[in-house]
Enzyme design. Structure first.
Site, PDB file in Angstrom:
ATOM      1  N   CYS A  55     -77.411  29.956 -16.615  1.00 13.53           N
ATOM      2  CA  CYS A  55     -76.548  30.589 -17.247  1.00 13.53           C
ATOM      3  C   CYS A  55     -76.535  29.760 -18.628  1.00 13.53           C
ATOM      4  CB  CYS A  55     -75.127  30.877 -16.816  1.00 13.53           C
ATOM      5  SG  CYS A  55     -74.314  32.252 -17.978  1.00 13.53           S
ATOM      6  N   LYS A  71     -76.210  23.254 -11.386  1.00 14.57           N
ATOM      7  CA  LYS A  71     -75.861  23.654 -12.793  1.00 14.57           C
ATOM      8  C   LYS A  71     -75.295  22.269 -13.193  1.00 14.57           C
ATOM      9  CE  LYS A  71     -73.425  27.025 -15.600  1.00 14.57           C
ATOM     10  NZ  LYS A  71     -72.692  28.112 -15.505  1.00 14.57           N
ATOM     11  N   GLU A  87     -76.582  34.476 -11.046  1.00 10.30           N
ATOM     12  CA  GLU A  87     -75.623  33.267 -10.680  1.00 10.30           C
ATOM     13  C   GLU A  87     -74.551  33.814  -9.790  1.00 10.30           C
ATOM     14  OE1 GLU A  87     -73.106  30.146 -13.517  1.00 10.30           O
ATOM     15  OE2 GLU A  87     -73.575  32.333 -14.328  1.00 10.30           O
TER      16      GLU A  87
END
Length: 231
Positions: A126, A92, A36
């Protein structure tokens, strides 16, 4: 399919990019996965300078599909790139509250697999690993492998290990988790098979390794254990 795990130690932006380009030149993998925000980290000055062109150009010189996390257009994004083209992107959807990530990025709205020469790839970033519904949505839409790119902290690295295996077991898919290492992030990138077996686990230092998987094993496991078909 050979998967390359690029567990980079994040430093300054120039070093991060140089390391990535050097690794891509040497890699023999079909898919190379970077963490990331691997080029910038959460450095606000770097984020404002981020541009995916270096990856697009690098992809023209390798056969590999590249999965890489970078800031793009105000989003924390995972790009999937092949032969000079962006095949797709995942933005995300769950922004990490303990970092006030919502003050840096906009939240993505779409969760869907990305078509690649190796089939449908499900991508998560994540904090999204903590939400099983995201993984299941990707699997229900056809993904047989999930890639999780992260800056997962050392203090909760055991959560990372357990969650990667859990997402693999409950969805009967391969899961590839690629974390970074720095003063806060703990590494332990890994590849997990559809039964939850860890095929490869890196340590807490910068490392690169490659793992061969057979995606047809997903169908074999689901046929033997038809848990996803339970009413």
């Amino acid at each position: 399919m050979r998967i390359g795990l690029a567990q980079l130690r994040l430093e300054n932006m120039d070093k991060n990019v140089r390391k990535a380009l050097d690794l891509l030149r040497k890699s023999k993998a079909d898919v190379v996965v970077f963490p990331e925000l691997f080029n910038t980290g959460y450095n606000l000055e770097n984020i404002s300078k981020s541009d995916p062109k270096f990856l697009i150009e690098a992809s023209k010189e390798t056969k590999a599909v590249i999965i890489a996390g970078i800031p793009e257009k105000g989003y924390n994004t995972a790009l999937v790139i092949h032969r000079g083209k962006i095949l797709g992107r995942h933005r995300k959807t769950k922004l990490f509250p303990l970092l006030n990530e919502h003050k840096i990025f906009k939240a993505g709205k779409v969760v869907k697999p990305i078509e690649t020469p190796f089939g449908l790839f499900g991508i998560m970033i994540c904090y999204e690993l903590r939400f099983p519904e995201i993984a299941r949505k990707l699997v229900n839409k056809g993904a047989k492998i999930l890639f999780v790119i992260a800056q997962f902290p050392s203090e909760r690295i055991e959560h990372w290990k357990v969650l990667l295996r859990a997402r693999a077991i409950e969805n009967q898919v391969f899961v590839v988790g690629v974390n970074c290492v720095n003063d806060h992030c703990g590494g332990y990138s890994m590849v997990v098979d559809p039964l939850g077996n860890v095929l490869k686990e890196l340590g807490d230092c910068e490392a690169y390794d490659e793992v061969d998987i057979n995606i047809k094993y997903v169908d074999e496991v689901r046929k033997k254990y038809p848990f996803l078909n339970s009413p």
